[in-house]
Write an enzyme that holds these catalytic residues in place. Sequence first.
Site, mmCIF file in Angstrom:
data_model
loop_
_atom_site.group_PDB
_atom_site.id
_atom_site.type_symbol
_atom_site.label_atom_id
_atom_site.label_comp_id
_atom_site.label_asym_id
_atom_site.label_seq_id
_atom_site.Cartn_x
_atom_site.Cartn_y
_atom_site.Cartn_z
ATOM 1 C CG HIS A 1 26.668 -28.020 61.834
ATOM 2 N ND1 HIS A 1 25.683 -27.695 60.941
ATOM 3 C CD2 HIS A 1 27.679 -28.540 61.087
ATOM 4 C CE1 HIS A 1 26.062 -28.013 59.704
ATOM 5 N NE2 HIS A 1 27.261 -28.540 59.775
ATOM 6 C CB ILE B 1 8.746 -32.935 59.420
ATOM 7 C CG1 ILE B 1 9.711 -32.552 58.289
ATOM 8 C CG2 ILE B 1 9.395 -33.916 60.395
ATOM 9 C CD1 ILE B 1 10.837 -31.631 58.707
HETATM 10 P P1 NAD Z 1 17.736 -25.186 56.027
HETATM 11 O O1 NAD Z 1 17.101 -24.033 56.723
HETATM 12 O O2 NAD Z 1 18.693 -24.897 54.922
HETATM 13 O O3 NAD Z 1 16.631 -26.139 55.464
HETATM 14 C C1 NAD Z 1 15.499 -26.501 56.218
HETATM 15 C C2 NAD Z 1 14.582 -27.262 55.282
HETATM 16 O O4 NAD Z 1 13.502 -27.776 56.042
HETATM 17 C C3 NAD Z 1 14.010 -26.395 54.175
HETATM 18 O O5 NAD Z 1 14.299 -27.018 52.945
HETATM 19 C C4 NAD Z 1 12.490 -26.355 54.464
HETATM 20 O O6 NAD Z 1 11.751 -26.466 53.287
HETATM 21 C C5 NAD Z 1 12.303 -27.581 55.324
HETATM 22 N N1 NAD Z 1 11.229 -27.462 56.334
HETATM 23 C C6 NAD Z 1 11.108 -26.520 57.304
HETATM 24 N N2 NAD Z 1 10.076 -26.803 58.111
HETATM 25 C C7 NAD Z 1 9.496 -27.939 57.628
HETATM 26 C C8 NAD Z 1 8.381 -28.733 58.010
HETATM 27 N N3 NAD Z 1 7.647 -28.415 59.096
HETATM 28 N N4 NAD Z 1 8.065 -29.828 57.272
HETATM 29 C C9 NAD Z 1 8.796 -30.149 56.163
HETATM 30 N N5 NAD Z 1 9.878 -29.444 55.751
HETATM 31 C C10 NAD Z 1 10.231 -28.357 56.478
HETATM 32 O O7 NAD Z 1 18.395 -26.090 57.163
HETATM 33 P P2 NAD Z 1 19.647 -27.062 57.152
HETATM 34 O O8 NAD Z 1 19.686 -27.852 55.898
HETATM 35 O O9 NAD Z 1 19.606 -27.755 58.458
HETATM 36 O O10 NAD Z 1 20.903 -26.060 57.122
HETATM 37 C C11 NAD Z 1 20.914 -24.902 57.917
HETATM 38 C C12 NAD Z 1 22.132 -24.710 58.789
HETATM 39 O O11 NAD Z 1 21.821 -23.801 59.859
HETATM 40 C C13 NAD Z 1 22.555 -25.981 59.463
HETATM 41 O O12 NAD Z 1 23.919 -26.037 59.325
HETATM 42 C C14 NAD Z 1 22.173 -25.849 60.934
HETATM 43 O O13 NAD Z 1 23.310 -26.141 61.744
HETATM 44 C C15 NAD Z 1 21.863 -24.380 61.166
HETATM 45 N N6 NAD Z 1 20.550 -24.141 61.837
HETATM 46 C C16 NAD Z 1 20.192 -24.887 62.922
HETATM 47 C C17 NAD Z 1 18.933 -24.691 63.528
HETATM 48 C C18 NAD Z 1 18.554 -25.522 64.731
HETATM 49 O O14 NAD Z 1 19.415 -25.995 65.465
HETATM 50 N N7 NAD Z 1 17.254 -25.766 64.957
HETATM 51 C C19 NAD Z 1 18.057 -23.731 63.021
HETATM 52 C C20 NAD Z 1 18.464 -22.985 61.898
HETATM 53 C C21 NAD Z 1 19.707 -23.206 61.319
#
Ligand code: NAD
Length: 241
Positions: free
Chosen positions: A113, A230
């Site tokens: 992305h 994680i």
């Molecule tokens: P999502 O938010 O849909 O899912 C994140 C998952 O991680 C959730 O199921 C949650 O339960 C789990 N999670 C969160 N913190 C955790 C931890 N400490 N330990 C264990 N599990 C944990 O994210 P996705 O599937 O990556 O999709 C979201 C979209 O938004 C992606 O396309 C991404 O590009 C974008 N996004 C990116 C960022 C970033 O770059 N950091 C942040 C938010 C969204």
Amino acid sequence: MDMITASRKMVIFTGAGISTESGIPDFRSPGGLWTNNMPIYFDDFVRSAEMRAEAWRRKFAMEDSFANARPSRGHKAVAHLVRIGRASHVVTQNIDNLHQAAGVGDEQMIELHGNGSFAKCLSCDRRHELDWVRSEFERTEESPNCPACGGHVKSATVSFGQSMPEPEMVRAQEAALACDLFIAIGSSLVVYPAAGFPIMAKKNGATLVILNREETELDAIADLVIHDEIGDVMEPLLGLN
Ligand code: NAD
């Protein structure tokens, strides 16, 4: 741990969950900056000066939490697995540059992305730094145009409605088909086409492991599901050599 030790070619696939420990909210966090606004679609960014300005306004409002974020225990463990040759590639949906900050090199890194730590011209593909965009935006209150060609300058991320980057899609497919172990970490596995890669690897005979504190869409097809934090699960892997 045994699965990782036995693997000869592992692919690590990450989502927003690996960065929550770094202070970046995931997509689903209640009240998070990502959920407060309707997404700006790519066509609207291109068509409307107002939308372009709004996109930059939002970006700079989020920028402080991104710019100050440091790699989590998860990012560090992933970088370690790459460094010691256990993982061939890291495929990420994240745009926060934290895998690279932890030490994963360009050859192993596949960003599906894009990357939000810089901007690009939509016409000539030239890179522009965020500091420059910000100073232009604050001076004019308009989204800047590329000084080289006049094109629209946009964060180097993939917006809703924008096509996926072809080279990264090809590299991710090759990695998914070549691996014997595919580990999906911190992704709800609902965003496609990204979530197609664990399915592809599994169908091709790889072992599929999912690490997430909650259930995911693909738990039913995984060989091993770990519902845990994680950082706690990944930290011991730093001792592997
Ligand atoms: P999502 O938010 O849909 O899912 C994140 C998952 O991680 C959730 O199921 C949650 O339960 C789990 N999670 C969160 N913190 C955790 C931890 N400490 N330990 C264990 N599990 C944990 O994210 P996705 O599937 O990556 O999709 C979201 C979209 O938004 C992606 O396309 C991404 O590009 C974008 N996004 C990116 C960022 C970033 O770059 N950091 C942040 C938010 C969204």
